[in-house]
Scaffold this motif. Structure first.
Motif, PDB file in Angstrom:
ATOM      1  N   VAL A  27     -29.428  32.723 -14.279  1.00  0.00           N
ATOM      2  CA  VAL A  27     -29.337  34.162 -14.465  1.00  0.00           C
ATOM      3  C   VAL A  27     -29.994  34.820 -13.264  1.00  0.00           C
ATOM      4  N   THR A  28     -29.284  35.761 -12.653  1.00  0.00           N
ATOM      5  CA  THR A  28     -29.813  36.477 -11.498  1.00  0.00           C
ATOM      6  C   THR A  28     -30.093  37.912 -11.909  1.00  0.00           C
ATOM      7  N   LEU A  29     -31.296  38.370 -11.651  1.00  0.00           N
ATOM      8  CA  LEU A  29     -31.678  39.746 -11.954  1.00  0.00           C
ATOM      9  C   LEU A  29     -31.867  40.500 -10.653  1.00  0.00           C
ATOM     10  N   GLY A  75     -22.817  15.149  -9.096  1.00  0.00           N
ATOM     11  CA  GLY A  75     -23.389  16.466  -8.882  1.00  0.00           C
ATOM     12  C   GLY A  75     -22.527  17.539  -9.506  1.00  0.00           C
ATOM     13  N   ARG A  76     -23.149  18.658  -9.781  1.00  0.00           N
ATOM     14  CA  ARG A  76     -22.458  19.817 -10.357  1.00  0.00           C
ATOM     15  C   ARG A  76     -23.023  21.065  -9.688  1.00  0.00           C
ATOM     16  N   ALA A  77     -22.131  21.951  -9.280  1.00  0.00           N
ATOM     17  CA  ALA A  77     -22.528  23.205  -8.653  1.00  0.00           C
ATOM     18  C   ALA A  77     -21.643  24.323  -9.174  1.00  0.00           C
ATOM     19  N   VAL A  78     -22.159  25.537  -9.095  1.00  0.00           N
ATOM     20  CA  VAL A  78     -21.412  26.725  -9.502  1.00  0.00           C
ATOM     21  C   VAL A  78     -21.376  27.678  -8.314  1.00  0.00           C
ATOM     22  N   VAL A  79     -20.200  28.248  -8.071  1.00  0.00           N
ATOM     23  CA  VAL A  79     -20.014  29.192  -6.970  1.00  0.00           C
ATOM     24  C   VAL A  79     -20.521  30.565  -7.401  1.00  0.00           C
ATOM     25  N   THR A  80     -21.350  31.180  -6.567  1.00  0.00           N
ATOM     26  CA  THR A  80     -21.860  32.518  -6.863  1.00  0.00           C
ATOM     27  C   THR A  80     -20.912  33.570  -6.289  1.00  0.00           C
ATOM     28  N   SER A  91     -33.650  25.058  -7.566  1.00  0.00           N
ATOM     29  CA  SER A  91     -33.959  26.459  -7.852  1.00  0.00           C
ATOM     30  C   SER A  91     -33.366  27.442  -6.850  1.00  0.00           C
ATOM     31  N   SER A  92     -32.980  26.973  -5.671  1.00  0.00           N
ATOM     32  CA  SER A  92     -32.427  27.880  -4.674  1.00  0.00           C
ATOM     33  C   SER A  92     -30.927  27.625  -4.502  1.00  0.00           C
TER      34      SER A  92
END
Length: 133
Positions: A27-29, A75-80, A91-92
């Motif tokens: 979650v990005t705030l 590995g697993r990644a999500v595109v922002t 974390s980054s």
């Protein structure tokens, strides 16, 4: 005292509800300017994945995975929205597929040929498809 108000898009709530115990939720705030807005700020992708995103070949929230059978690692990644990658366990964000892959494998590696979409298509194939258009 300041008041903190957090509003979640219904898609976020649905994603949280369907997450398993092994999933990592990011979650990005961001700080707003005090005015209430029903429209989120438009984020323009930049970096190596930007062209794929702008062409509609890769979307924000897309899940990328890889599995190296010999090394017994995956590995697993999500595109922002801004074209970065969020890698499970880190974390980054990472600015490129190769940096994200290196974070998982511990080796310098070509992330374009390693990461795959849910359909099993590598980022390199998506890039070739874009170049062919």
């Amino acid at each position: 005292m300041a008041t903190l108000s957090i509003h979640f898009n219904p898609a976020v709530i649905a994603s949280l509800a369907s997450a398993s115990n092994d999933d990592t939720i990011h979650v990005t705030l961001t700080l707003g300017g005090g005015e209430t807005s029903s429209q989120p700020a438009t984020v323009v992708p930049h970096g190596p994945l930007a062209a794929l995103m702008q062409a509609g070949l890769l979307e924000s929230g897309s899940e990328l995975t890889f599995h190296q059978r010999r090394a017994n690692r995956s590995g697993r990644a999500v595109v922002t929205a801004d074209g970065q990658l969020i890698v499970d366990g880190h974390s980054s964000t990472f600015p490129s597929p190769s940096k994200a892959a290196e974070a998982v494998t511990g080796n310098v590696i070509n992330g374009w040929t390693l990461w795959q979409t849910r359909d099993g298509v590598t980022l390199d194939k998506l890039r070739s498809q874009l170049d062919a258009e």
